[in-house]
Motif scaffolding. Structure first.
Motif, short mmCIF file in Angstrom:
data_model
loop_
_atom_site.label_atom_id
_atom_site.label_comp_id
_atom_site.label_asym_id
_atom_site.label_seq_id
_atom_site.Cartn_x
_atom_site.Cartn_y
_atom_site.Cartn_z
N HIS A 77 0.83 -1.21 0.00
CA HIS A 77 0.00 0.00 0.00
C HIS A 77 0.87 1.27 0.00
CE1 HIS A 77 -3.40 -2.40 0.16
NE2 HIS A 77 -3.86 -2.20 1.40
N LEU A 78 1.96 1.24 0.76
CA LEU A 78 2.83 2.42 0.85
C LEU A 78 3.54 2.68 -0.47
CD1 LEU A 78 4.41 1.81 4.38
CD2 LEU A 78 2.69 3.52 3.78
N ILE A 79 4.02 1.61 -1.10
CA ILE A 79 4.74 1.77 -2.37
C ILE A 79 3.80 2.26 -3.47
CG2 ILE A 79 5.97 0.51 -4.19
CD1 ILE A 79 7.20 -1.21 -1.98
N ARG A 80 2.57 1.72 -3.48
CA ARG A 80 1.60 2.12 -4.51
C ARG A 80 0.84 3.39 -4.14
NH1 ARG A 80 0.72 -2.22 -8.01
NH2 ARG A 80 1.62 -4.20 -7.29
N GLU A 81 1.22 3.99 -2.99
CA GLU A 81 0.60 5.25 -2.54
C GLU A 81 -0.91 5.11 -2.34
OE1 GLU A 81 1.74 8.34 -5.16
OE2 GLU A 81 3.85 8.27 -4.60
N LYS A 82 -1.32 3.97 -1.81
CA LYS A 82 -2.74 3.77 -1.48
C LYS A 82 -3.06 4.22 -0.06
CE LYS A 82 -3.39 -0.28 -4.48
NZ LYS A 82 -3.74 -1.73 -4.49
N ALA A 83 -2.03 4.45 0.74
CA ALA A 83 -2.22 4.83 2.14
C ALA A 83 -2.33 6.34 2.27
CB ALA A 83 -1.07 4.30 2.98
N GLN A 84 -2.66 6.77 3.47
CA GLN A 84 -2.75 8.19 3.74
C GLN A 84 -1.36 8.75 4.04
OE1 GLN A 84 -5.58 8.84 6.87
NE2 GLN A 84 -7.30 8.02 5.71
N GLN A 85 -1.29 10.07 4.13
CA GLN A 85 0.00 10.72 4.37
C GLN A 85 0.55 10.34 5.75
OE1 GLN A 85 -0.19 14.96 4.15
NE2 GLN A 85 1.92 15.16 3.44
N VAL B 114 9.95 -12.94 11.15
CA VAL B 114 10.10 -11.55 10.69
C VAL B 114 10.80 -11.51 9.33
CG1 VAL B 114 10.06 -10.50 12.98
CG2 VAL B 114 12.22 -11.35 12.04
N SER B 115 10.68 -12.57 8.56
CA SER B 115 11.40 -12.67 7.28
C SER B 115 10.96 -11.61 6.28
CB SER B 115 11.20 -14.06 6.68
OG SER B 115 9.81 -14.32 6.50
N GLU B 116 9.72 -11.13 6.41
CA GLU B 116 9.22 -10.13 5.47
C GLU B 116 10.01 -8.83 5.54
OE1 GLU B 116 7.46 -7.89 2.77
OE2 GLU B 116 7.23 -10.06 2.96
N THR B 117 10.45 -8.44 6.73
CA THR B 117 11.15 -7.16 6.90
C THR B 117 12.66 -7.31 7.00
OG1 THR B 117 10.63 -7.34 9.27
CG2 THR B 117 9.21 -5.94 7.93
N VAL B 118 13.19 -8.52 6.89
CA VAL B 118 14.65 -8.71 6.91
C VAL B 118 15.09 -8.95 5.46
CG1 VAL B 118 16.57 -10.06 7.84
CG2 VAL B 118 14.53 -9.69 9.22
N SER B 119 15.36 -7.87 4.75
CA SER B 119 15.76 -7.98 3.35
C SER B 119 16.46 -6.69 2.93
CB SER B 119 14.54 -8.21 2.46
OG SER B 119 13.65 -7.11 2.53
N VAL B 120 17.11 -6.75 1.79
CA VAL B 120 17.80 -5.57 1.26
C VAL B 120 16.80 -4.51 0.84
CG1 VAL B 120 19.41 -4.77 -0.52
CG2 VAL B 120 19.71 -7.03 0.49
N ARG B 121 15.61 -4.94 0.35
CA ARG B 121 14.57 -3.98 -0.03
C ARG B 121 14.12 -3.14 1.15
NH1 ARG B 121 10.28 -6.43 -0.85
NH2 ARG B 121 10.88 -8.58 -0.50
N SER C 47 21.89 -16.70 4.99
CA SER C 47 21.00 -15.58 4.63
C SER C 47 21.56 -14.25 5.12
CB SER C 47 19.61 -15.80 5.22
OG SER C 47 19.03 -16.99 4.74
N SER C 48 22.07 -14.27 6.35
CA SER C 48 22.68 -13.06 6.91
C SER C 48 23.89 -12.63 6.08
CB SER C 48 23.10 -13.31 8.35
OG SER C 48 23.89 -12.27 8.85
N LYS C 49 24.67 -13.60 5.64
CA LYS C 49 25.87 -13.29 4.85
C LYS C 49 25.49 -12.65 3.51
CE LYS C 49 30.14 -15.44 3.21
NZ LYS C 49 30.88 -16.71 3.06
N VAL C 50 24.43 -13.14 2.88
CA VAL C 50 23.97 -12.57 1.61
C VAL C 50 23.53 -11.12 1.79
CG1 VAL C 50 22.17 -12.72 -0.16
CG2 VAL C 50 23.31 -14.80 0.63
N ILE C 51 22.77 -10.86 2.85
CA ILE C 51 22.30 -9.48 3.10
C ILE C 51 23.48 -8.56 3.39
CG2 ILE C 51 20.93 -8.04 4.66
CD1 ILE C 51 19.06 -10.44 5.04
N LYS C 52 24.45 -9.04 4.18
CA LYS C 52 25.61 -8.21 4.49
C LYS C 52 26.44 -7.92 3.24
CE LYS C 52 27.35 -10.66 7.84
NZ LYS C 52 28.30 -11.05 8.91
N ASN C 53 26.56 -8.90 2.37
CA ASN C 53 27.29 -8.66 1.11
C ASN C 53 26.67 -7.52 0.33
OD1 ASN C 53 29.39 -10.53 1.19
ND2 ASN C 53 28.08 -12.20 0.53
N ASN C 54 25.34 -7.45 0.35
CA ASN C 54 24.64 -6.40 -0.40
C ASN C 54 24.77 -5.03 0.27
OD1 ASN C 54 22.87 -7.43 -2.83
ND2 ASN C 54 22.82 -9.04 -1.30
N ILE C 55 24.54 -4.97 1.57
CA ILE C 55 24.53 -3.65 2.24
C ILE C 55 25.94 -3.07 2.36
CG2 ILE C 55 22.39 -4.11 3.46
CD1 ILE C 55 24.01 -4.59 5.99
#
Length: 535
Positions: A170-178, A205-212, A270-278
């Motif tokens: 919703h936030l990315i597609r700007e469907k939410a309020q300000q 909490v896998s949804e929020t543990v990502s490079v995105r 998984s942690s190593k992959v994320i660290k490589n990216n950040i």
């Protein structure tokens, strides 16, 4: 008792009730906004002997403080005037002379003594006052904490990943309020902290543990800072949102650090992959340096600085461990190139036809006549030679002629006339720049001859002219920017040295001033950075 918690969890997990996702997240954030994730996670667990001793010490300190306050109140209730309270000598503290200071007030106020006592307090303007912390943490009753803890456990197991995915969409597609993203950032920080402190299960909490997620938070941090500068009336609100984003970023890094110590090999990978990216992307490495340089204590509270220092400490610790034992580490590097609009060269000016030069001279001669007769104001006297040049002053005469011609080509009539008169005083021999008795008409005629003359030019003269006009060109001409992405070898020591700047050290010292109120971990992070051997 009413079962409202079950209804909230049902709305959060149901596929048919996705339209209420933002309202559910707002409700949950209001339920837990005054709670501490660490206190909730430890509720109902058997406390260790160390924790009991710590609590006993805190209670004893509070009891002694209460006794001292009662005793001081008794001393303050005296019926006699305060000047009969006695006089005391403060040993070791000198007055204006060589003698010790004499203290004429009661002993119960001595601990508040300062040399500034009695002086007029300097008023600090409102815009320069330090920003106040607005965070409120309260410890609810035991049964309430147990209920909230059970709610958190159920919410993480059944609702968190799905709800956060829908809200992010919703936030990315700007469907939410300000400003609805603030609920998303707060929920991320709180529930990830609870999951880490209670029973660490990364899959919850896998949804929020990502490079995105790193990219989303970094974008919001940058946006909040820019709005804090532009929207000055709401600067404190934007600073609060910036603090929420920083807390979410801090918890994200802490969770990844916790994943490094997991017994499950897939979690560590998984942690190593994320660290490589950040660690590879430049924006994530430069974020903390930028936040330190942009810190403003009049808009951002001390708690923001504390979280920033602790997050930087953990990030550097993880980066140092990541670099250790590796010969070469390649990271992303970006270079911004500014392309200026091409300006016509001097040769192009000279290649114009005689008819075009005559047209230019007609308009230029009118301005020169008015300048020569004094109708227009002239700029200050210009030095016609370069004193720092290796070429002798006598040999710089031809360069002065070229400078006059360049000024005429660019339409600077007054500057060219002043330069002619200054050159006449420096090189009077031969009347190259006219005689000392030349009138306005003769000066205009001489400038006409210089304008149409085919003067020999050297590359050095053109380079000097370009350097003098560089600042003006940057303001007038259109600039085109292009970003070049390349790779370079990363050096951790060189990266650490970038923190050794005045803007960064200033913020650390600012936090060190309140070391007595800081936690031991915060002071450790500050001292670790300021220690001379940490590099």
């Amino acid at each position: 008792m009413s079962g409202m918690d079950d209804l909230v969890k049902f709305l959060a997990s149901s596929e048919t009730e996705q339209q209420w996702s933002m309202h559910v997240l707002e409700t949950v954030s209001l339920m837990f906004r005054d709670q501490n994730a660490e206190h909730l996670a430890s509720t109902g667990q058997a406390r260790s002997s160390v924790e009991r001793v710590t609590d006993m010490k805190e209670l004893e300190i509070l009891r002694q403080r209460e006794m001292a306050d009662k005793k001081s109140r008794v001393f303050q209730r005296g019926t006699r005037h305060s000047r009969f309270g006695g006089s005391y000598i403060i040993q070791g503290l000198k007055s204006i002379g060589d003698k010790d200071i004499i203290y004429h007030k009661g002993l119960h106020t001595f601990k508040n003594y300062t040399p500034d006592l009695g002086k007029n307090i300097r008023r600090v303007p409102k815009r320069k006052l330090q920003a106040k912390d607005t965070e409120v943490h309260r410890r609810s009753a035991f049964n309430v904490r147990l209920f909230l803890k059970e709610f958190c456990v159920d919410f993480l197991e059944n609702c968190y990943n799905r709800l956060m995915y829908i809200v992010k969409d919703h936030l990315i597609r700007e469907k939410a309020q300000q400003h609805d993203e603030t609920y998303y950032l707060w929920s991320m920080a709180f529930f990830m902290a609870f999951n880490r402190l209670f029973r660490f299960r990364p899959e919850l909490v896998s949804e929020t543990v990502s490079v995105r997620t790193f990219h989303f938070i970094e974008q919001n941090l940058t946006n909040y800072y820019e709005m804090m500068l532009t929207d000055k009336k709401e600067a404190t609100s934007w600073a609060r949102r910036m603090h929420l984003a920083l807390k979410a970023y801090q918890e994200l890094i802490t969770t990844i650090n916790e994943m490094d110590h997991s017994k499950d090999e897939s979690v560590r990978d998984s942690s190593k992959v994320i660290k490589n990216n950040i660690f590879y992307v430049m924006e994530y490495r430069e974020l903390f340096l930028a936040l330190f340089r942009k810190f403003d204590e009049t808009k951002q509270p001390r708690s923001f600085l504390k979280d920033l220092v602790e997050t930087t400490h953990l990030f550097l610790k993880m980066l140092e461990k990541f670099c250790k034992g590796k010969r070469t580490i390649v990271v992303q590097n970006r270079r911004v190139k500014r392309k200026k609009k091409k300006k016509p060269s001097r040769s192009e000016e000279q290649q114009k036809s005689p008819e075009e030069l005559e047209e230019i001279w007609k308009t230029l001669s009118v301005r020169l006549s008015s300048c020569a007769t004094g109708a227009e104001s002239l700029p200050e006297e210009v030095v016609p030679f370069d004193a720092a040049s290796e070429i002798p002053v006598e040999e710089q005469r031809s360069e002065a002629l070229v400078r006059i011609q360049n000024g005429l080509f660019s339409g600077q009539a007054a500057e060219s006339l002043v330069l002619l008169r200054s050159a006449r005083e420096v090189w009077p021999e031969g009347d190259v720049f006219g005689s000392s008795e030349s009138g306005p008409e003769e000066e205009v005629e001489l400038l006409k001859q210089i304008f149409f003359a085919d003067l020999p030019r050297s590359s050095q003269v053109d380079d000097n002219e370009e350097q003098e006009e560089e600042e003006v060109e940057e303001e007038i001409e259109e600039e085109l920017t292009s970003v070049q992405v390349s790779e370079k070898e990363f050096n951790f020591l060189d990266y650490m040295k970038r923190f050794a700047s005045s803007s960064v050290v200033k913020t650390y010292v600012l936090l060190l001033k309140t070391y007595q109120q800081n936690s031991s971990h915060t002071n450790h992070c500050v001292v670790k950075m300021l220690h001379p051997y940490c590099l």
